[in-house]
Design a protein around this motif. Structure first.
Motif, PDB file in Angstrom:
ATOM      1  N   GLU A 286       0.814  -1.217   0.000  1.00 30.91           N
ATOM      2  CA  GLU A 286       0.000   0.000   0.000  1.00 30.91           C
ATOM      3  C   GLU A 286       0.849   1.269   0.000  1.00 30.91           C
ATOM      4  OE1 GLU A 286      -2.422  -0.505   3.482  1.00 30.91           O
ATOM      5  OE2 GLU A 286      -3.951  -1.653   2.412  1.00 30.91           O
ATOM      6  N   ALA A 287       2.065   1.190   0.532  1.00 32.11           N
ATOM      7  CA  ALA A 287       2.938   2.365   0.611  1.00 32.11           C
ATOM      8  C   ALA A 287       3.503   2.667  -0.776  1.00 32.11           C
ATOM      9  CB  ALA A 287       4.059   2.118   1.613  1.00 32.11           C
ATOM     10  N   LYS A 288       3.053   3.746  -1.358  1.00 32.65           N
ATOM     11  CA  LYS A 288       3.447   4.083  -2.728  1.00 32.65           C
ATOM     12  C   LYS A 288       4.920   4.499  -2.828  1.00 32.65           C
ATOM     13  CE  LYS A 288      -1.193   5.192  -4.219  1.00 32.65           C
ATOM     14  NZ  LYS A 288      -1.622   3.851  -4.157  1.00 32.65           N
ATOM     15  N   ASP A 289       5.497   4.943  -1.718  1.00 36.40           N
ATOM     16  CA  ASP A 289       6.885   5.391  -1.736  1.00 36.40           C
ATOM     17  C   ASP A 289       7.880   4.274  -1.418  1.00 36.40           C
ATOM     18  OD1 ASP A 289       5.854   5.245   0.810  1.00 36.40           O
ATOM     19  OD2 ASP A 289       6.992   6.953   1.569  1.00 36.40           O
ATOM     20  N   ILE A 290       7.384   3.033  -1.310  1.00 38.67           N
ATOM     21  CA  ILE A 290       8.249   1.892  -1.037  1.00 38.67           C
ATOM     22  C   ILE A 290       8.154   0.893  -2.185  1.00 38.67           C
ATOM     23  CG2 ILE A 290       8.653  -0.090   0.465  1.00 38.67           C
ATOM     24  CD1 ILE A 290       7.539   1.539   2.778  1.00 38.67           C
TER      25      ILE A 290
ATOM     26  N   ALA B  43      16.717   0.538  -2.504  1.00 41.62           N
ATOM     27  CA  ALA B  43      17.462   1.524  -3.296  1.00 41.62           C
ATOM     28  C   ALA B  43      18.279   2.494  -2.439  1.00 41.62           C
ATOM     29  CB  ALA B  43      16.494   2.310  -4.180  1.00 41.62           C
ATOM     30  N   SER B  44      17.872   2.705  -1.176  1.00 42.37           N
ATOM     31  CA  SER B  44      18.589   3.681  -0.354  1.00 42.37           C
ATOM     32  C   SER B  44      18.442   3.356   1.130  1.00 42.37           C
ATOM     33  CB  SER B  44      18.041   5.088  -0.602  1.00 42.37           C
ATOM     34  OG  SER B  44      16.726   5.185  -0.111  1.00 42.37           O
ATOM     35  N   GLN B  45      19.314   3.972   1.927  1.00 37.48           N
ATOM     36  CA  GLN B  45      19.227   3.806   3.373  1.00 37.48           C
ATOM     37  C   GLN B  45      17.933   4.422   3.897  1.00 37.48           C
ATOM     38  OE1 GLN B  45      21.218   1.961   5.239  1.00 37.48           O
ATOM     39  NE2 GLN B  45      19.964   2.395   7.036  1.00 37.48           N
TER      40      GLN B  45
ATOM     41  N   GLU C 298      15.082   4.542   2.357  1.00 38.37           N
ATOM     42  CA  GLU C 298      13.984   3.592   2.085  1.00 38.37           C
ATOM     43  C   GLU C 298      14.011   2.453   3.103  1.00 38.37           C
ATOM     44  OE1 GLU C 298      11.906   1.314  -1.653  1.00 38.37           O
ATOM     45  OE2 GLU C 298      14.097   1.440  -1.674  1.00 38.37           O
ATOM     46  N   SER C 299      15.182   1.967   3.442  1.00 39.29           N
ATOM     47  CA  SER C 299      15.324   0.914   4.440  1.00 39.29           C
ATOM     48  C   SER C 299      14.754   1.371   5.780  1.00 39.29           C
ATOM     49  CB  SER C 299      16.801   0.543   4.600  1.00 39.29           C
ATOM     50  OG  SER C 299      16.973  -0.390   5.638  1.00 39.29           O
ATOM     51  N   GLU C 300      15.113   2.573   6.201  1.00 41.07           N
ATOM     52  CA  GLU C 300      14.617   3.113   7.472  1.00 41.07           C
ATOM     53  C   GLU C 300      13.106   3.318   7.443  1.00 41.07           C
ATOM     54  OE1 GLU C 300      17.027   6.611   8.046  1.00 41.07           O
ATOM     55  OE2 GLU C 300      18.845   5.411   8.316  1.00 41.07           O
ATOM     56  N   HIS C 301      12.594   3.749   6.302  1.00 46.71           N
ATOM     57  CA  HIS C 301      11.146   3.940   6.164  1.00 46.71           C
ATOM     58  C   HIS C 301      10.406   2.599   6.272  1.00 46.71           C
ATOM     59  CE1 HIS C 301       7.382   5.768   5.104  1.00 46.71           C
ATOM     60  NE2 HIS C 301       7.296   5.107   3.962  1.00 46.71           N
ATOM     61  N   ILE C 302      10.957   1.568   5.651  1.00 48.03           N
ATOM     62  CA  ILE C 302      10.360   0.232   5.715  1.00 48.03           C
ATOM     63  C   ILE C 302      10.323  -0.250   7.166  1.00 48.03           C
ATOM     64  CG2 ILE C 302      10.721  -2.216   5.121  1.00 48.03           C
ATOM     65  CD1 ILE C 302      11.739  -1.192   2.359  1.00 48.03           C
ATOM     66  N   VAL C 303      11.421  -0.076   7.878  1.00 47.50           N
ATOM     67  CA  VAL C 303      11.476  -0.497   9.284  1.00 47.50           C
ATOM     68  C   VAL C 303      10.420   0.238  10.102  1.00 47.50           C
ATOM     69  CG1 VAL C 303      12.887  -0.476  11.386  1.00 47.50           C
ATOM     70  CG2 VAL C 303      13.890  -1.208   9.207  1.00 47.50           C
ATOM     71  N   LYS C 304      10.235   1.520   9.821  1.00 46.22           N
ATOM     72  CA  LYS C 304       9.234   2.314  10.540  1.00 46.22           C
ATOM     73  C   LYS C 304       7.824   1.797  10.248  1.00 46.22           C
ATOM     74  CE  LYS C 304       7.631   7.056  11.184  1.00 46.22           C
ATOM     75  NZ  LYS C 304       7.776   8.450  10.778  1.00 46.22           N
ATOM     76  N   VAL C 305       7.530   1.529   8.981  1.00 44.06           N
ATOM     77  CA  VAL C 305       6.204   1.014   8.588  1.00 44.06           C
ATOM     78  C   VAL C 305       5.960  -0.346   9.238  1.00 44.06           C
ATOM     79  CG1 VAL C 305       4.848   0.137   6.632  1.00 44.06           C
ATOM     80  CG2 VAL C 305       6.062   2.319   6.433  1.00 44.06           C
ATOM     81  N   VAL C 306       6.959  -1.217   9.173  1.00 42.76           N
ATOM     82  CA  VAL C 306       6.823  -2.569   9.725  1.00 42.76           C
ATOM     83  C   VAL C 306       6.649  -2.513  11.244  1.00 42.76           C
ATOM     84  CG1 VAL C 306       8.062  -4.737  10.111  1.00 42.76           C
ATOM     85  CG2 VAL C 306       8.048  -3.701   7.839  1.00 42.76           C
ATOM     86  N   GLY C 307       7.414  -1.672  11.908  1.00 41.08           N
ATOM     87  CA  GLY C 307       7.343  -1.567  13.361  1.00 41.08           C
ATOM     88  C   GLY C 307       5.994  -1.074  13.870  1.00 41.08           C
TER      89      GLY C 307
ATOM     90  N   ASN D 251      16.481  -5.802  10.871  1.00 34.03           N
ATOM     91  CA  ASN D 251      16.681  -5.253   9.525  1.00 34.03           C
ATOM     92  C   ASN D 251      17.980  -5.759   8.909  1.00 34.03           C
ATOM     93  OD1 ASN D 251      16.821  -3.768   7.211  1.00 34.03           O
ATOM     94  ND2 ASN D 251      16.946  -1.776   8.218  1.00 34.03           N
ATOM     95  N   ASP D 252      17.848  -6.653   7.941  1.00 37.49           N
ATOM     96  CA  ASP D 252      19.002  -7.150   7.189  1.00 37.49           C
ATOM     97  C   ASP D 252      18.882  -6.725   5.720  1.00 37.49           C
ATOM     98  OD1 ASP D 252      20.356  -8.401   9.307  1.00 37.49           O
ATOM     99  OD2 ASP D 252      19.099 -10.189   9.137  1.00 37.49           O
ATOM    100  N   LEU D 253      18.224  -5.583   5.469  1.00 43.63           N
ATOM    101  CA  LEU D 253      18.091  -5.085   4.114  1.00 43.63           C
ATOM    102  C   LEU D 253      19.426  -4.511   3.623  1.00 43.63           C
ATOM    103  CD1 LEU D 253      14.647  -3.278   4.501  1.00 43.63           C
ATOM    104  CD2 LEU D 253      15.094  -5.428   3.281  1.00 43.63           C
ATOM    105  N   VAL D 254      19.724  -4.759   2.383  1.00 42.28           N
ATOM    106  CA  VAL D 254      20.982  -4.297   1.780  1.00 42.28           C
ATOM    107  C   VAL D 254      20.661  -3.201   0.776  1.00 42.28           C
ATOM    108  CG1 VAL D 254      22.965  -4.996   0.395  1.00 42.28           C
ATOM    109  CG2 VAL D 254      22.013  -6.572   2.087  1.00 42.28           C
ATOM    110  N   VAL D 255      21.404  -2.086   0.867  1.00 44.29           N
ATOM    111  CA  VAL D 255      21.204  -0.975  -0.067  1.00 44.29           C
ATOM    112  C   VAL D 255      21.977  -1.295  -1.348  1.00 44.29           C
ATOM    113  CG1 VAL D 255      21.561   1.476  -0.482  1.00 44.29           C
ATOM    114  CG2 VAL D 255      20.926   0.671   1.804  1.00 44.29           C
ATOM    115  N   LYS D 256      21.220  -1.352  -2.445  1.00 40.67           N
ATOM    116  CA  LYS D 256      21.808  -1.575  -3.772  1.00 40.67           C
ATOM    117  C   LYS D 256      21.166  -0.581  -4.732  1.00 40.67           C
ATOM    118  CE  LYS D 256      23.762  -6.065  -4.014  1.00 40.67           C
ATOM    119  NZ  LYS D 256      23.960  -7.236  -4.832  1.00 40.67           N
ATOM    120  N   PRO D 257      21.886   0.487  -5.063  1.00 38.22           N
ATOM    121  CA  PRO D 257      21.300   1.509  -5.955  1.00 38.22           C
ATOM    122  C   PRO D 257      21.049   1.022  -7.377  1.00 38.22           C
ATOM    123  CG  PRO D 257      23.545   2.084  -5.268  1.00 38.22           C
ATOM    124  CD  PRO D 257      23.200   0.797  -4.635  1.00 38.22           C
TER     125      PRO D 257
END
Length: 125
Positions: A71-75, A96-98, A100-109, A119-125
């Motif tokens: 549902e999150a359009k920015d993720i 794609a970015s740190q 985005e990773s932090e935003h995902i963690v916030k949404v999930v939390g 959080n074991d997400l890897v940033v790969k541009p």
């Protein structure tokens, strides 16, 4: 649990009806054993149900998280894997970015039932 109590009552009733023709003493002894067996079976059923409840809770949490991420359009969540164990959410995959990773963690939390996020997400541009 109502089903456990009902199971115990049914087991005692069936065993009791089988024993009607026996002596009173033998009937009481066997009934005590039947009740103890029913109690033990009920305890095992309760334990199994708790395990199933935990699994269902974790599955439900994972489903809620995946829905929120979609549902999150920015993720861009297609590269993110979600696994939940005992309320702890494990995130793996690529973002794609740190930020985005932090935003995902916030949404999930923020999802109900989440105790913590690993959080074991890897940033790969």
């Amino acid at each position: 649990m109502k089903s456990t109590t009902l199971s115990k009552a049914m087991m005692v009733a069936v065993l009791g009806s089988v024993l009607v023709g026996g002596s009173v003493f033998a009937q009481e002894t066997i009934m005590d054993k039947a009740k103890a067996t029913a109690d033990e079976a009920g305890t095992k059923i309760d334990s199994s149900m708790k395990k199933v409840d935990n699994y269902m809770d974790d599955s439900g949490i994972t489903a809620k998280i995946k829905t929120k991420l979609l549902e999150a359009k920015d993720i861009k969540s297609t590269g993110v894997s979600v696994k939940t164990t005992d309320g702890v959410v494990y995130l793996t995959g690529h973002v794609a970015s740190q930020a985005e990773s932090e935003h995902i963690v916030k949404v999930v939390g923020a999802v109900e039932g989440v105790k913590s996020v690993k959080n074991d997400l890897v940033v790969k541009p």
